[in-house]
Design a protein around this motif. Structure first.
Motif, PDB file in Angstrom:
ATOM      1  N   ARG A 210     -24.510  35.523  98.131  1.00 29.41           N
ATOM      2  CA  ARG A 210     -24.458  34.786  99.137  1.00 29.41           C
ATOM      3  C   ARG A 210     -23.980  35.778 100.227  1.00 29.41           C
ATOM      4  NH1 ARG A 210     -20.952  31.556  95.884  1.00 29.41           N
ATOM      5  NH2 ARG A 210     -21.929  29.699  94.970  1.00 29.41           N
ATOM      6  N   ARG A 211     -24.333  35.184 101.524  1.00 28.38           N
ATOM      7  CA  ARG A 211     -24.069  36.054 102.715  1.00 28.38           C
ATOM      8  C   ARG A 211     -22.690  36.203 102.878  1.00 28.38           C
ATOM      9  NH1 ARG A 211     -25.583  35.721 108.332  1.00 28.38           N
ATOM     10  NH2 ARG A 211     -25.568  33.329 108.156  1.00 28.38           N
ATOM     11  N   GLN A 212     -22.444  37.202 102.953  1.00 28.83           N
ATOM     12  CA  GLN A 212     -20.760  37.516 103.675  1.00 28.83           C
ATOM     13  C   GLN A 212     -20.586  37.257 105.305  1.00 28.83           C
ATOM     14  OE1 GLN A 212     -18.832  40.712 101.936  1.00 28.83           O
ATOM     15  NE2 GLN A 212     -17.701  41.215 104.007  1.00 28.83           N
ATOM     16  N   LEU A 213     -19.814  36.356 105.554  1.00 30.65           N
ATOM     17  CA  LEU A 213     -19.413  36.345 107.051  1.00 30.65           C
ATOM     18  C   LEU A 213     -18.466  37.017 107.706  1.00 30.65           C
ATOM     19  CD1 LEU A 213     -20.047  32.405 106.841  1.00 30.65           C
ATOM     20  CD2 LEU A 213     -21.890  34.201 107.380  1.00 30.65           C
ATOM     21  N   TYR A 214     -17.340  37.159 106.792  1.00 29.50           N
ATOM     22  CA  TYR A 214     -16.204  38.020 107.379  1.00 29.50           C
ATOM     23  C   TYR A 214     -15.322  38.339 106.088  1.00 29.50           C
ATOM     24  CZ  TYR A 214     -11.444  37.811 109.203  1.00 29.50           C
ATOM     25  OH  TYR A 214     -10.010  38.049 109.635  1.00 29.50           O
ATOM     26  N   GLU A 215     -15.039  39.706 106.620  1.00 22.50           N
ATOM     27  CA  GLU A 215     -13.967  40.148 105.464  1.00 22.50           C
ATOM     28  C   GLU A 215     -12.772  40.219 106.333  1.00 22.50           C
ATOM     29  OE1 GLU A 215     -15.114  43.185 102.826  1.00 22.50           O
ATOM     30  OE2 GLU A 215     -13.318  43.268 101.895  1.00 22.50           O
ATOM     31  N   GLY A 216     -11.452  39.718 105.606  1.00 26.07           N
ATOM     32  CA  GLY A 216     -10.301  39.970 106.117  1.00 26.07           C
ATOM     33  C   GLY A 216      -9.343  40.788 105.406  1.00 26.07           C
ATOM     34  N   LYS A 217      -8.124  40.753 105.587  1.00 24.06           N
ATOM     35  CA  LYS A 217      -7.172  41.616 104.811  1.00 24.06           C
ATOM     36  C   LYS A 217      -7.147  41.212 103.235  1.00 24.06           C
ATOM     37  CE  LYS A 217      -4.833  41.733 108.759  1.00 24.06           C
ATOM     38  NZ  LYS A 217      -3.700  41.530 109.494  1.00 24.06           N
ATOM     39  N   ALA A 218      -6.951  40.090 103.068  1.00 27.69           N
ATOM     40  CA  ALA A 218      -6.817  39.395 101.698  1.00 27.69           C
ATOM     41  C   ALA A 218      -7.887  38.614 101.144  1.00 27.69           C
ATOM     42  CB  ALA A 218      -5.279  39.021 101.743  1.00 27.69           C
ATOM     43  N   LYS A 219      -8.712  38.219 102.112  1.00 31.26           N
ATOM     44  CA  LYS A 219      -9.915  37.319 101.657  1.00 31.26           C
ATOM     45  C   LYS A 219     -11.231  37.621 102.367  1.00 31.26           C
ATOM     46  CE  LYS A 219      -7.620  33.523 103.320  1.00 31.26           C
ATOM     47  NZ  LYS A 219      -6.317  33.957 103.643  1.00 31.26           N
ATOM     48  N   VAL A 220     -12.340  37.174 101.650  1.00 38.53           N
ATOM     49  CA  VAL A 220     -13.701  37.167 102.302  1.00 38.53           C
ATOM     50  C   VAL A 220     -14.201  35.655 102.236  1.00 38.53           C
ATOM     51  CG1 VAL A 220     -15.855  38.269 102.018  1.00 38.53           C
ATOM     52  CG2 VAL A 220     -13.682  39.471 100.996  1.00 38.53           C
ATOM     53  N   LEU A 221     -14.966  35.860 103.547  1.00 39.91           N
ATOM     54  CA  LEU A 221     -15.730  34.290 103.685  1.00 39.91           C
ATOM     55  C   LEU A 221     -17.171  34.665 103.626  1.00 39.91           C
ATOM     56  CD1 LEU A 221     -13.859  32.853 106.634  1.00 39.91           C
ATOM     57  CD2 LEU A 221     -13.418  32.208 104.232  1.00 39.91           C
ATOM     58  N   PHE A 222     -17.810  33.586 102.781  1.00 42.36           N
ATOM     59  CA  PHE A 222     -19.183  33.613 102.424  1.00 42.36           C
ATOM     60  C   PHE A 222     -19.557  32.546 102.851  1.00 42.36           C
ATOM     61  CE2 PHE A 222     -17.298  36.419  99.202  1.00 42.36           C
ATOM     62  CZ  PHE A 222     -18.264  37.602  99.391  1.00 42.36           C
ATOM     63  N   GLU A 223     -21.088  32.385 103.177  1.00 42.11           N
ATOM     64  CA  GLU A 223     -21.948  31.314 103.437  1.00 42.11           C
ATOM     65  C   GLU A 223     -21.656  30.139 102.324  1.00 42.11           C
ATOM     66  OE1 GLU A 223     -25.854  31.773 105.546  1.00 42.11           O
ATOM     67  OE2 GLU A 223     -26.033  31.835 103.465  1.00 42.11           O
ATOM     68  N   GLY A 224     -21.519  28.896 102.603  1.00 44.63           N
ATOM     69  CA  GLY A 224     -21.239  27.875 101.851  1.00 44.63           C
ATOM     70  C   GLY A 224     -22.576  27.476 101.318  1.00 44.63           C
ATOM     71  N   PRO A 225     -22.744  26.516 100.187  1.00 44.66           N
ATOM     72  CA  PRO A 225     -23.954  26.071  99.589  1.00 44.66           C
ATOM     73  C   PRO A 225     -24.659  24.837 100.592  1.00 44.66           C
ATOM     74  CG  PRO A 225     -21.973  25.130  98.382  1.00 44.66           C
ATOM     75  CD  PRO A 225     -21.573  26.142  99.340  1.00 44.66           C
ATOM     76  N   GLU A 226     -23.589  24.131 101.609  1.00 44.71           N
ATOM     77  CA  GLU A 226     -24.338  23.402 102.411  1.00 44.71           C
ATOM     78  C   GLU A 226     -23.700  23.661 103.757  1.00 44.71           C
ATOM     79  OE1 GLU A 226     -21.982  20.269 100.746  1.00 44.71           O
ATOM     80  OE2 GLU A 226     -22.706  21.094  98.765  1.00 44.71           O
ATOM     81  N   PRO A 227     -24.569  23.171 104.596  1.00 44.10           N
ATOM     82  CA  PRO A 227     -23.859  23.500 106.289  1.00 44.10           C
ATOM     83  C   PRO A 227     -22.737  22.874 106.285  1.00 44.10           C
ATOM     84  CG  PRO A 227     -26.294  22.492 106.226  1.00 44.10           C
ATOM     85  CD  PRO A 227     -25.911  22.422 104.892  1.00 44.10           C
ATOM     86  N   GLY A 228     -21.769  23.450 107.113  1.00 42.36           N
ATOM     87  CA  GLY A 228     -20.523  23.103 107.366  1.00 42.36           C
ATOM     88  C   GLY A 228     -19.504  23.473 106.171  1.00 42.36           C
ATOM     89  N   THR A 229     -20.016  24.381 105.331  1.00 43.41           N
ATOM     90  CA  THR A 229     -18.942  25.038 104.170  1.00 43.41           C
ATOM     91  C   THR A 229     -19.055  26.156 103.994  1.00 43.41           C
ATOM     92  OG1 THR A 229     -20.611  24.660 102.550  1.00 43.41           O
ATOM     93  CG2 THR A 229     -19.312  22.598 102.644  1.00 43.41           C
TER      94      THR A 229
END
Ligand code: UDP
Length: 254
Positions: free
Chosen positions: A4-23
């Protein structure tokens, strides 16, 4: 399956693209930082415990009608969340004097406050999240008066509910930090609770002994950080799925 595409990396968490738009997928790391990134460590198993604790608390809050970004937990370290526009304000609610309040105002640590106190900090790593007032927030357009009112009333409701829940399992909710997000539905914008609620952003003290069972174990080098978080999970009735050996969780994601 493709990574999955990584969108953001913070200090304690990483956000990835979700399976559907808006997630999005929120991945909980074992990294811990404090003092504006000056102190860093890896606490094995922390991400797994925080994923479970935050899931539990978000679900309980949903049950009392607090809208949250949490959709469902996907695995040991990941949860599916709704994508929101984060309000650039960290909301801190305090019941007992600790941390920066003690330093700033010279109030004795551990003293119960006359009422719950809500503070706002501007989210900015470069500036070290400075304390701001409603005046700054509205004048600079970070939020509006009606939105701040809603943030305040939701934060106080969350505080009452969580403080009661924690006292029921022998823990004092000293203070905690919340973040909110805006969700667009058709023409309407709705405010929902975002981020996480875990011992990384709450102070939790044992009722009988005042033992710290939160990130202060890391900040103050008290040791047994993972054990403190684990104890919070145990008291909430959450246990790792397959025992402590499972705490490291999967190394890879798909
Ligand atoms: N907090 C947080 N993130 C921050 C700052 C504070 O989660 O960037 C939480 C912290 O864990 C505590 C509460 O907010 O539960 C109040 O923190 P305080 O202002 O006392 O700051 P600190 O002592 O963490 O510098």
């Amino acid at each position: 399956m493709a990574r999955r595409r990584q969108l953001y990396e913070g200090k304690a968490k990483v956000l990835f693209e979700g399976p559907e738009p808006g997630t999005l997928i929120q991945y909980f790391k074992d990294d811990a930082t404090a003092f504006n990134n000056k102190k860093h460590a890896v606490i094995t198993g922390k991400g797994v415990i925080n994923n479970r604790i935050s899931e539990h608390l978000m679900l309980r809050l949903h049950e009392i009608g607090i809208p949250t970004h949490f959709v469902r937990r996907l695995n040991m370290r990941e949860q599916l969340i709704r994508e929101v526009e984060i309000v650039p304000i960290e909301v801190v609610v305090r019941n007992i004097a600790a941390g920066s309040l003690v330093k700033r105002l010279g109030i004795e640590e551990g003293q119960r406050l006359p009422r719950a106190i809500v503070e706002y900090y501007f989210k900015s790593d470069e500036l070290g999240d400075p304390l701001v007032s409603e005046e700054h927030i509205t004048a600079f357009g970070w939020s509006s008066y009606p939105e701040i009112d809603e943030i305040l009333s939701m934060s106080l409701r969350i505080n009452d509910f969580l403080a009661g829940m924690f006292i029921g399992v022998g823990l004092k909710l000293v203070d905690f930090k919340l973040e909110f997000g805006r969700l667009w539905e058709e023409e309407e914008v709705r405010l929902i609770l975002a981020d996480e609620i875990s011992p990384d952003n709450c102070r939790l003290w044992d009722v009988a002994t005042n033992e710290r069972l939160d990130k202060d174990r890391f900040r103050q080098d008290l040791g047994n950080v993972q054990e403190g978080y684990q104890e919070v999970a145990r008291r909430l009735g959450i246990l790792p799925e397959a025992g402590p050996r499972d705490l490291k969780g999967p190394e890879t994601m798909q």
